[in-house]
Design a protein around this motif. Structure first.
Motif, mmCIF file in Angstrom:
data_model
loop_
_atom_site.group_PDB
_atom_site.id
_atom_site.type_symbol
_atom_site.label_atom_id
_atom_site.label_comp_id
_atom_site.label_asym_id
_atom_site.label_seq_id
_atom_site.Cartn_x
_atom_site.Cartn_y
_atom_site.Cartn_z
ATOM 1 N N THR A 1 0.833 -1.199 0.000
ATOM 2 C CA THR A 1 0.000 0.000 0.000
ATOM 3 C C THR A 1 0.871 1.253 0.000
ATOM 4 O OG1 THR A 1 -0.039 0.119 2.402
ATOM 5 C CG2 THR A 1 -1.747 -1.218 1.345
ATOM 6 N N GLU A 2 0.202 2.406 -0.092
ATOM 7 C CA GLU A 2 0.921 3.683 -0.016
ATOM 8 C C GLU A 2 1.641 3.827 1.322
ATOM 9 O OE1 GLU A 2 -2.067 3.917 -3.173
ATOM 10 O OE2 GLU A 2 -2.182 3.293 -1.073
ATOM 11 N N THR A 3 1.065 3.274 2.374
ATOM 12 C CA THR A 3 1.726 3.299 3.683
ATOM 13 C C THR A 3 2.880 2.310 3.730
ATOM 14 O OG1 THR A 3 -0.392 3.882 4.705
ATOM 15 C CG2 THR A 3 1.346 3.106 6.172
ATOM 16 N N ALA A 4 2.672 1.118 3.185
ATOM 17 C CA ALA A 4 3.732 0.111 3.175
ATOM 18 C C ALA A 4 4.967 0.584 2.417
ATOM 19 C CB ALA A 4 3.209 -1.191 2.574
ATOM 20 N N ALA A 5 4.761 1.443 1.415
ATOM 21 C CA ALA A 5 5.894 1.967 0.651
ATOM 22 C C ALA A 5 6.836 2.799 1.512
ATOM 23 C CB ALA A 5 5.379 2.806 -0.516
ATOM 24 N N LEU A 6 6.356 3.285 2.658
ATOM 25 C CA LEU A 6 7.188 4.072 3.570
ATOM 26 C C LEU A 6 7.829 3.218 4.658
ATOM 27 C CD1 LEU A 6 4.801 7.125 4.207
ATOM 28 C CD2 LEU A 6 6.650 6.966 2.532
ATOM 29 N N ALA A 7 7.498 1.929 4.722
ATOM 30 C CA ALA A 7 7.872 1.103 5.863
ATOM 31 C C ALA A 7 9.322 0.638 5.804
ATOM 32 C CB ALA A 7 6.939 -0.097 5.957
ATOM 33 N N ASP A 8 9.888 0.409 6.971
ATOM 34 C CA ASP A 8 11.204 -0.223 7.071
ATOM 35 C C ASP A 8 11.088 -1.727 6.852
ATOM 36 O OD1 ASP A 8 12.938 2.105 8.067
ATOM 37 O OD2 ASP A 8 11.286 2.116 9.500
ATOM 38 N N VAL A 9 9.978 -2.301 7.327
ATOM 39 C CA VAL A 9 9.726 -3.736 7.162
ATOM 40 C C VAL A 9 8.272 -3.918 6.740
ATOM 41 C CG1 VAL A 9 9.573 -5.973 8.328
ATOM 42 C CG2 VAL A 9 11.436 -4.406 8.892
ATOM 43 N N VAL A 10 8.054 -4.755 5.717
ATOM 44 C CA VAL A 10 6.701 -5.114 5.294
ATOM 45 C C VAL A 10 6.505 -6.600 5.530
ATOM 46 C CG1 VAL A 10 5.058 -5.217 3.391
ATOM 47 C CG2 VAL A 10 6.656 -3.287 3.556
ATOM 48 N N LEU A 11 5.465 -6.954 6.258
ATOM 49 C CA LEU A 11 5.155 -8.341 6.556
ATOM 50 C C LEU A 11 3.968 -8.781 5.719
ATOM 51 C CD1 LEU A 11 5.455 -8.105 10.445
ATOM 52 C CD2 LEU A 11 7.184 -8.926 8.838
ATOM 53 N N PRO A 12 4.145 -9.751 4.816
ATOM 54 C CA PRO A 12 3.037 -10.171 3.938
ATOM 55 C C PRO A 12 2.041 -11.053 4.676
ATOM 56 C CG PRO A 12 5.005 -11.474 3.478
ATOM 57 C CD PRO A 12 5.403 -10.465 4.525
ATOM 58 N N ALA A 13 0.778 -10.629 4.669
ATOM 59 C CA ALA A 13 -0.278 -11.336 5.394
ATOM 60 C C ALA A 13 -1.184 -12.093 4.426
ATOM 61 C CB ALA A 13 -1.104 -10.350 6.207
ATOM 62 N N ALA A 14 -1.888 -13.084 4.954
ATOM 63 C CA ALA A 14 -2.867 -13.832 4.177
ATOM 64 C C ALA A 14 -4.175 -13.029 4.113
ATOM 65 C CB ALA A 14 -3.124 -15.187 4.816
ATOM 66 N N CYS A 15 -4.886 -13.152 2.995
ATOM 67 C CA CYS A 15 -6.182 -12.485 2.862
ATOM 68 C C CYS A 15 -7.278 -13.370 3.451
ATOM 69 C CB CYS A 15 -6.464 -12.142 1.404
ATOM 70 S SG CYS A 15 -7.054 -13.530 0.416
ATOM 71 N N PHE A 16 -8.511 -12.893 3.391
ATOM 72 C CA PHE A 16 -9.629 -13.588 4.037
ATOM 73 C C PHE A 16 -9.802 -15.021 3.540
ATOM 74 C CE2 PHE A 16 -11.503 -12.363 0.093
ATOM 75 C CZ PHE A 16 -12.513 -13.270 -0.158
ATOM 76 N N ALA A 17 -9.536 -15.263 2.263
ATOM 77 C CA ALA A 17 -9.772 -16.596 1.679
ATOM 78 C C ALA A 17 -8.614 -17.551 1.918
ATOM 79 C CB ALA A 17 -10.028 -16.461 0.183
ATOM 80 N N GLU A 18 -7.575 -17.043 2.543
ATOM 81 C CA GLU A 18 -6.359 -17.833 2.736
ATOM 82 C C GLU A 18 -6.118 -18.208 4.193
ATOM 83 O OE1 GLU A 18 -4.266 -15.359 -0.956
ATOM 84 O OE2 GLU A 18 -3.699 -14.945 1.123
ATOM 85 N N LYS A 19 -7.160 -18.070 5.040
ATOM 86 C CA LYS A 19 -6.968 -18.346 6.468
ATOM 87 C C LYS A 19 -8.270 -18.788 7.119
ATOM 88 C CE LYS A 19 -7.464 -13.395 7.479
ATOM 89 N NZ LYS A 19 -6.766 -12.181 7.917
ATOM 90 N N GLU A 20 -8.141 -19.385 8.293
ATOM 91 C CA GLU A 20 -9.276 -19.760 9.132
ATOM 92 C C GLU A 20 -9.543 -18.633 10.128
ATOM 93 O OE1 GLU A 20 -10.661 -23.021 8.953
ATOM 94 O OE2 GLU A 20 -9.347 -23.437 7.259
ATOM 95 N N GLY A 21 -10.763 -18.579 10.660
ATOM 96 C CA GLY A 21 -11.036 -17.601 11.710
ATOM 97 C C GLY A 21 -12.472 -17.145 11.719
ATOM 98 N N THR A 22 -12.723 -16.041 12.387
ATOM 99 C CA THR A 22 -14.067 -15.489 12.462
ATOM 100 C C THR A 22 -14.058 -14.012 12.105
ATOM 101 O OG1 THR A 22 -13.894 -14.888 14.813
ATOM 102 C CG2 THR A 22 -14.745 -17.084 14.296
#
Length: 541
Positions: free
Chosen positions: A290-311
């Protein structure tokens, strides 16, 4: 918000979505429901089409939902407390309020009556621009309905008096006995998926899960024991705008941003960038750069809604189970696994075998979720509060009494917005959303089909203003405020009133929040996203 969070579910709907189709009346304010919540609006429209439901819409723009309304009130932005007080003035003066309900289930009525007495229809017309006869008609319509629901969204809350506006909505609903009945209620429509769930889980600076306050020694002791630690902070943390301010002042050194894009979504973006770039360390956890991630020192890639379990917990308090459909790409991980990994490296081991184990812990410390488990959630979810395994969930809150006992009326006075039009900035800017884009566009602007329907920022301007300035449809125009400027194409339409312009905030290249003001509601600390003074210019060339 004395008593309000407890009385009205901390921002959750008191009632259920399906009731919009069968109630007698719906008052929609601060919500372009057809574009912001199209599924919910379909229930409303079906109710109207069946002849069962009457609709009142209060909106400075003539939205498509207003076409379904029995009464449409076009208020000046930032005048919600005034017209709400005006409706109550009429209802009390004409004896239309629910006297038995007020006597038995509320307190503070005399203070409310005294406060709204000054908001006559004539005075409200001067403040809000709503014709007095229309205000009177809307007040009578609402008060005489056997069951009436109020639905609102961020057009009510994102003002310097947003908390007071929500209290005023609650005042009106209680005045007419519409809390605790099916088809009634105070029903805030949440702005993003799982905002309700995040708040339920304590993703607010002043509470633990289930809105249990951090300032309570008993609550801190409860969570310290559950989490196996000695002490937990007793001081409330910072809101987003306060955190950015602290970073800009050098008081905040590091920030972890998770699933949020403040470089598009937060007010006064020049100030936001200044704060984020002054940090010693910025981490962003998201599914795209994202525009915010472009400013980050570290970007951690997360799973989207269809790629994980949960509520996910939705706006009607329904906790819904989601199952993983596909594996996440590359090194992306579910959010909970990333957080656990960081926590372990920082010296506090979080060891859960799976997402279900996390949810089991949630039910042990969150009373409103205590009766839930994955097995029970498998068939469409449950609405909190659901305190025991035998409990069916709660469709309507406050049926017999409020959490605090009696509902508390609040005597509220209207105050003008932080910034009003003047000679230098003569237009009123309002911001919002459009149907085909979503929030900061992180996902929707990567969709070919959606971008074909609404590919770029369009500035809505009234036809008379456009004619006076020599602006043609789709001309490039420039908006300027005391904080910044944007250039985009003009969309000439009388959806907006003369002297007003509307900008959707989804587009980073013409970010509405370059213009908006970071003035805060003193209680909820929500910025005044929805209104500020602006100048309109024809773009050079």
């Amino acid at each position: 918000m004395v008593g309000l969070a407890a009385a009205f579910g901390s921002g959750a709907m008191t009632n259920s979505i399906e009731e919009f189709e069968n109630t007698d009346l719906i008052l929609v304010t601060g919500s372009n429901t057809k574009e912001m919540h199209p599924v919910i609006s379909s229930y409303m429209k079906r109710g109207v089409k069946k002849g069962k439901t009457k609709l009142i819409v209060v909106d400075p723009r003539k939205t498509e939902l207003a076409e379904f309304a029995e009464v449409w009130l076009r208020q000046k932005p930032g005048t919600d407390v005034a017209w709400l007080n005006g409706m109550m003035n009429v209802i009390i003066a004409e004896g239309l309020y629910d006297k038995e309900y007020v006597a038995n289930r509320t307190e503070g009525f005399e203070e409310l009556k005294k406060a709204v007495a000054a908001y006559t229809p004539e005075r409200v017309e001067e403040i809000s621009g709503i014709p007095k006869d229309d205000l009177i008609a809307a007040a009578r319509l609402y008060a005489k309905a056997p069951a009436a629901s109020i639905a609102y969204a961020m057009g009510i809350t994102q003002h310097i008096n947003g908390t007071e506006a929500v209290k005023s909505v609650a005042n009106l609903a209680m005045l007419c006995g519409n809390i605790g009945i099916e088809g009634g209620g105070v029903n805030p429509l949440r702005g993003q998926n799982n905002v309700q769930g995040a708040c339920d889980m304590g993703a607010l600076p002043n509470v633990f899960p289930a809105y249990q306050t951090v300032t309570s020694p008993e609550i801190r002791e409860k969570f310290a024991k559950a989490w196996g630690v000695k002490d937990l902070p007793a001081k409330a943390g910072l809101t987003i705008v306060e955190a950015v301010n602290a970073a800009s002042e050098g008081k905040l050194k590091a920030l972890f941003v998770m699933g949020e894009n403040p470089m598009v979504s937060d007010p006064d973006l020049h100030h936001v960038k200044d704060g984020l770039t002054k940090l010693d360390f910025l981490v962003v956890q998201d599914i795209f750069l994202t525009e915010t991630a472009a400013l980050a020192d570290v970007v951690l890639p997360a799973a989207c809604f269809a790629e994980k379990e949960g509520t996910f917990s939705n706006t009607e308090r329904r906790v819904q189970l989601v199952r993983k459909a596909v594996d996440p790409p590359g090194d992306a991980l579910p959010d909970w696994q990333i957080i656990c990994g960081i926590s372990k490296r920082m010296g506090y081991p979080m060891d859960y075998p799976d997402a279900e184990a996390v949810f089991d812990e949630i039910t042990k410390v969150t009373p409103s979720y205590a009766g839930m488990d994955y097995h029970r959630l498998a068939n469409g979810g449950l609405q909190w509060p659901c305190p025991t395994k035998e409990h069916p969930g709660t469709k309507v809150l406050h049926k017999d009494k409020f959490v605090r006992g009696k509902g508390l009326f609040s005597a509220i006075e209207w105050i003008p917005p932080a910034e009003s039009p003047d000679a230098e900035y003569p237009f009123m800017l309002i911001t919002g959303r459009v149907l085909y884009q979503y929030h900061t566009g992180t996902m929707t602007r990567k969709s070919i089909g959606l971008n074909e329907r609404y590919p770029e920022c369009l500035i809505e301007i009234n036809s008379r203003d456009a004619a006076n300035m020599g602006i043609q449809d789709m001309d490039d125009i420039r908006l300027v405020t005391r904080r910044g400027s944007i250039t985009a194409k003009a969309k000439i339409a009388d959806v907006v009133e003369k002297g007003m312009v509307f900008v959707p905030f989804h587009f980073a290249e013409a970010a509405a929040n370059n213009l908006t003001i970071a003035a805060l509601d003193p209680l909820a600390k929500i910025p005044e996203y929805k209104v500020c003074a602006v100048r309109v210019e024809k773009a050079a060339g």
